[in-house]
Motif scaffolding. Sequence first.
Motif, short mmCIF file in Angstrom:
data_model
loop_
_atom_site.label_atom_id
_atom_site.label_comp_id
_atom_site.label_asym_id
_atom_site.label_seq_id
_atom_site.Cartn_x
_atom_site.Cartn_y
_atom_site.Cartn_z
N ALA A 118 -1.97 -4.92 2.81
CA ALA A 118 -0.84 -5.56 3.50
C ALA A 118 -0.06 -4.53 4.29
CB ALA A 118 0.07 -6.27 2.50
N GLY A 133 4.59 -6.08 5.32
CA GLY A 133 5.05 -7.22 4.54
C GLY A 133 6.20 -6.84 3.62
N ASP A 178 -0.10 -11.19 4.53
CA ASP A 178 0.20 -9.85 5.03
C ASP A 178 -1.06 -9.01 5.20
OD1 ASP A 178 2.88 -10.51 5.05
OD2 ASP A 178 3.31 -9.59 3.11
N ARG A 215 -3.52 -14.70 9.44
CA ARG A 215 -2.27 -15.41 9.19
C ARG A 215 -2.22 -16.73 9.95
NH1 ARG A 215 -0.05 -10.10 9.10
NH2 ARG A 215 0.35 -10.15 11.34
#
Length: 310
Positions: A41, A44, A106, A113
């Motif tokens: 990630a 995030g 993330d 996403r």
Amino acid sequence: MPVDPGPLTWGALVQTWCLDPTSAIVIVLVAGGYAWCYRMARGGTRSVAQVGCFAAGIAAWALATVGAIGSYAYVLFWMRALQVLLLLYVVPFLLAQGKPVTVLRDAAGPGGRERIDRLLGTRWARVLLHPLTTSLAMLATPWLLYLTAWYAAALRNQWIGAPTRIVLVIIGFGYFYARLQTDPVPRKYPQLISLLISVGETLGDGLLGLVIWQGSLIAAAYYSALHRSWGPDQRLDQTIGAGVLWILGDVVGLPFVLLLMRALSRDERAHAVEVDAELDRTDVVESEPAAGPGLWWENDPQMRERFRRG
């Protein structure tokens, strides 16, 4: 028939383990997937508390399936009730607090996403992950498990028991995911709805506890065939199990209710800020001088000043 682990003692709780390869594989995959997504990630919002909750959920999951609870759940009704409580309530609650959907988004990048958000925006997602849908599934599952042949079949047959333990976690996670709304959800709902649903669920859980406590013995033939020579008899065993589901279930549900109340308070404060801002805008508009009668240039400050000088 399962192997009798012997009398339940503090030493047995530490030394006894249960061979549950299905749960062990799923636990490793879920924990590994979360760790990988957390590491990948970028940008995030992550916190130590978030990871700690998810790790605690994984530990509780392992304790309920491959630990002593998983072993004694085959010979004691109240231990089976404790296992169901952990898998349906405690484990999913802790996993949901880890915000796995947020961590996955993330780690997925912009394209990933977008696909996740598109999936959450589908009609099926809005229906399946609606708070009322997940709450009905959560409320109905214990009734179906204990008051149908499902209970005894899950104890006798691993082809039924292993998927049952996974299904309990999935149903519980869907419930807390839709109700807590800490992760991205198809649609946000006021937390007041969740509090009202919780009142109905408390009544339903209490009624189930009474039915198990005062009702006929569940899976009596299965437990009789074990010929267990230690511990409580079947009636007392089932009475203790009813207390675990009813009283202990309300206790472990208290943090969830407190989180709902905090979320409701946060929503109320945000709504109050919006109302105050709207009232301020209205006051500004009303305080501006209205345009009076006369020529058009008389209502324009610059033009009025120029003509006065002239």
